[in-house]
Design an enzyme around this catalytic site. Structure first.
Site, mmCIF file in Angstrom:
data_model
loop_
_atom_site.group_PDB
_atom_site.id
_atom_site.type_symbol
_atom_site.label_atom_id
_atom_site.label_comp_id
_atom_site.label_asym_id
_atom_site.label_seq_id
_atom_site.Cartn_x
_atom_site.Cartn_y
_atom_site.Cartn_z
ATOM 1 N N CYS A 290 2.118 1.925 8.553
ATOM 2 C CA CYS A 290 3.569 1.755 8.407
ATOM 3 C C CYS A 290 4.090 0.794 9.483
ATOM 4 O O CYS A 290 4.147 1.159 10.654
ATOM 5 C CB CYS A 290 4.229 3.137 8.540
ATOM 6 S SG CYS A 290 5.986 3.106 8.857
ATOM 7 N N CYS B 24 6.844 2.052 11.716
ATOM 8 C CA CYS B 24 6.391 3.059 12.686
ATOM 9 C C CYS B 24 5.811 2.385 13.928
ATOM 10 O O CYS B 24 6.042 2.825 15.055
ATOM 11 C CB CYS B 24 5.343 3.974 12.055
ATOM 12 S SG CYS B 24 5.948 4.896 10.624
#
Length: 123
Positions: A43, A46
Site C-alpha cells: 500500500c 501506508c
C-alpha cells in the site's frame, strides 16, 4: 513525559487478542497493508504515512498502547467480507484510530502531521 508500549500484530485475530490483553488502557491502532520480505507494504499510502505516524507518537499525552496491525495481503484486504471490514468497519488503509472512540484518520489524513499529532494528544 507519556510513554507508549508498541505491539505489532499480523491479521485480525492477533489484533483482537492484543486489544483484550491491554483492556482498560488507552489504545491507538494503526492499520497498514502487510509488508513483504523487504519490509515494504503493498500500500503506497501506508508507506508514505508510516513516518508521519511515528513522528506523531512523540506527542502522546498519556501512557498508552500502540498496536501496529498489518491487515494482510492486497487480495485479502480487498475482500468485502474480511474481518477488518466486517467487525471494525475499517474501509481503507492506512487507518489510525483511538480504539473505542470515534476518533479516526483514514488514508491521506494519516499523512497530515497536524491531524496525527491531534489524535495522539487529545484527551
Amino acid at each position: 513525559m507519556a510513554t507508549f508500549e508498541e505491539v505489532s500484530v499480523l491479521g485480525f485475530e492477533e489484533f483482537d487478542k492484543a486489544v483484550k490483553e491491554h483492556e482498560g488502557k488507552t489504545i491507538f491502532a494503526y492499520f497498514s497493508g502487510s509488508k513483504d520480505t523487504e519490509g515494504k507494504s503493498w500500500c503506497p499510502d501506508c508507506v508514505e504515512a508510516e513516518p508521519v505516524i511515528r513522528e506523531g507518537l512523540k506527542h502522546v499525552t498519556e501512557d498508552c498502547v500502540f498496536i501496529y496491525c498489518q491487515v494482510g495481503d492486497k487480495p485479502y484486504w480487498k475482500d468485502p467480507n474480511n474481518d477488518f471490514r466486517q467487525k471494525l468497519k475499517i474501509t481503507a488503509v492506512p487507518t489510525l484510530l483511538k480504539y473505542g472512540t470515534p476518533q479516526k484518520l483514514v488514508e491521506s489524513e494519516c499523512c497530515q502531521s497536524s491531524l496525527v499529532e491531534m489524535i495522539f494528544s487529545e484527551d
